[in-house]
Design a protein around this motif. Structure first.
Motif, short mmCIF file in Angstrom:
data_model
loop_
_atom_site.label_atom_id
_atom_site.label_comp_id
_atom_site.label_asym_id
_atom_site.label_seq_id
_atom_site.Cartn_x
_atom_site.Cartn_y
_atom_site.Cartn_z
N ASP A 228 31.68 128.42 -45.64
CA ASP A 228 31.22 129.98 -45.83
C ASP A 228 31.19 130.61 -44.51
O ASP A 228 31.37 131.94 -44.66
N VAL A 229 31.15 130.13 -43.30
CA VAL A 229 31.25 130.72 -41.95
C VAL A 229 32.40 129.90 -41.02
O VAL A 229 32.22 128.86 -41.04
N VAL A 230 33.34 130.74 -40.68
CA VAL A 230 34.26 130.11 -39.84
C VAL A 230 34.00 130.95 -38.38
O VAL A 230 33.95 131.99 -38.24
N VAL A 231 34.02 130.14 -37.46
CA VAL A 231 33.30 130.44 -35.95
C VAL A 231 34.63 130.19 -35.09
O VAL A 231 35.44 129.10 -34.94
N THR A 232 35.08 131.21 -34.45
CA THR A 232 36.06 130.86 -33.26
C THR A 232 35.87 132.19 -32.59
O THR A 232 34.94 133.17 -32.70
N GLU A 233 36.49 131.88 -31.22
CA GLU A 233 36.46 133.28 -30.06
C GLU A 233 37.41 134.18 -30.56
O GLU A 233 38.27 134.29 -31.45
#
Length: 355
Positions: A228-233
């Motif tokens: 559901d949530v993709v985290v990256t810089e």
């Protein structure tokens, strides 16, 4: 009876200014009649268009601002020229003063982020804000952050993004425990830079009822909707976003050329027209237009600068939902819960500190 959602509009923002902002806001008003707008912009440009949309005019108050931030202004230039006097700053300031619940702008991203951070400040424990974008997938939609607020991230910042992203996902997707993945070059534990591996270890040991850590995900997992949530810089997130937008346009051009090649291919297009109409709607970036600035003491929505009234209406809709369903309180509660569970920093012996 619930109170109206008050939305501050930077009417001068974007490539098209009030000619898109005003009709777009009226489209959103039709969907959300319990909305009150506070509009900022040059009266000579905004008022004639506002008068052509009486429904919006009746639900709005207008404030003249002489300065408009240009799309090519550097953040430092925008701050010097437009701090406290531009339509962008005044829209953000309305949120700070409690005169509006959310600010929406299609203007210069760097200037909007800089002004938002200076005017609203970051939430307790958050070093840098992020931009969260809604991403169409084969399963529906996912949330991706950061898509361009800042470059680089340490492990702590990535964990903060995960906590804030899961809070937003519970509103957007109406799920109690969103799945969260860290974007990496592979799913194996040993792959990736140290900050990503460290963040993965921290999230794996995190016990929060509103966050389900999935593990590492790769670039192709974004479109699949693996989490559901993709985290990256922000650097890699923005590249991924622009690549996806470019690929969608490229595919559309390929299809247009292929189906216009012969009379038989044109006939095939006519027979499959309803299917391609559905595909076009699914891939339409206007449906998911509107990036949410997370980590600030206020809600700010960034619309794509080149969008039309349908796309801007989507950005206003997102702002409405973030306010109506309590984004700030959810993020604040989740951050407090996470920070209470964080281990205390090591104590430095007095003799070591003295030396």
């Amino acid at each position: 009876m619930t109170a109206p959602v008050r939305i501050a509009l930077d009417a001068m923002g974007g490539d098209h200014g009030p000619s898109v902002v005003i009709p777009g806001a009226e489209l959103s008003l039709v969907r959300h009649p319990d909305t009150h707008f506070v509009v900022f912009g040059r009266e000579s440009e905004v008022r004639p268009i506002l008068d052509q949309h009486p429904k919006l005019a009746a639900a709005s108050e207008f404030h003249h601002t002489e300065v408009a931030i240009r799309m090519d202004d550097k953040p430092s230039q925008a701050l010097r020229a437009g701090r406290r006097v531009s339509s962008m700053w005044r829209a953000i300031e309305a949120v700070k003063r409690g005169e509006a619940d959310v600010a929406v702008s299609a203007g210069n991203t760097g200037a909007l982020m800089a002004m938002s951070k200076i005017c609203l400040h970051t939430m307790a424990g958050i070093e840098r804000p992020a931009i969260a974008g809604i991403w169409p997938t084969t399963r529906g939609e996912s949330l991706v952050l950061d898509v361009g607020a800042s470059i680089g991230a340490d492990a702590q910042h990535l964990v903060d993004l995960a906590v804030m992203g899961s809070a937003m996902a519970r509103i957007v997707f109406d799920v109690e425990r969103p799945t969260v993945g860290l974007l990496n070059v592979g799913v194996e534990e040993i792959k990736g830079v140290e900050a990503v591996r460290d963040a993965g270890q921290r999230l794996r040991g995190l016990d929060m009822p509103g966050l389900d850590y999935h593990g590492f995900v790769e670039g192709d997992d974004i479109g699949r909707g693996t989490v559901d949530v993709v985290v990256t810089e922000g650097f890699s997130g923005n590249i991924a976003l622009k690549t996806a937008e470019g690929t969608a346009k490229q595919l559309a051009e390929y299809l247009r050329a292929a189906f216009g090649r012969t009379i038989w291919t044109r006939l095939g297009f006519l027979l499959a027209r309803s299917a391609f109409r559905a595909l076009k709607e699914k891939m339409d970036p206007r449906r998911s237009n509107g990036g949410v600035f997370l980590g600030l003491n206020g809600v700010v929505i960034k619309s794509h600068g080149g969008t039309d009234k349908l796309g801007f209406a989507s950005a206003v809709d997102i702002g409405y939902d973030m306010v109506r369903y309590g984004l700030l309180s959810r993020i604040s509660d989740d951050l407090s819960r996470y920070q209470r569970g964080m281990p205390s920093p090591p104590t430095v012996p007095a003799e070591a500190a003295a030396s």
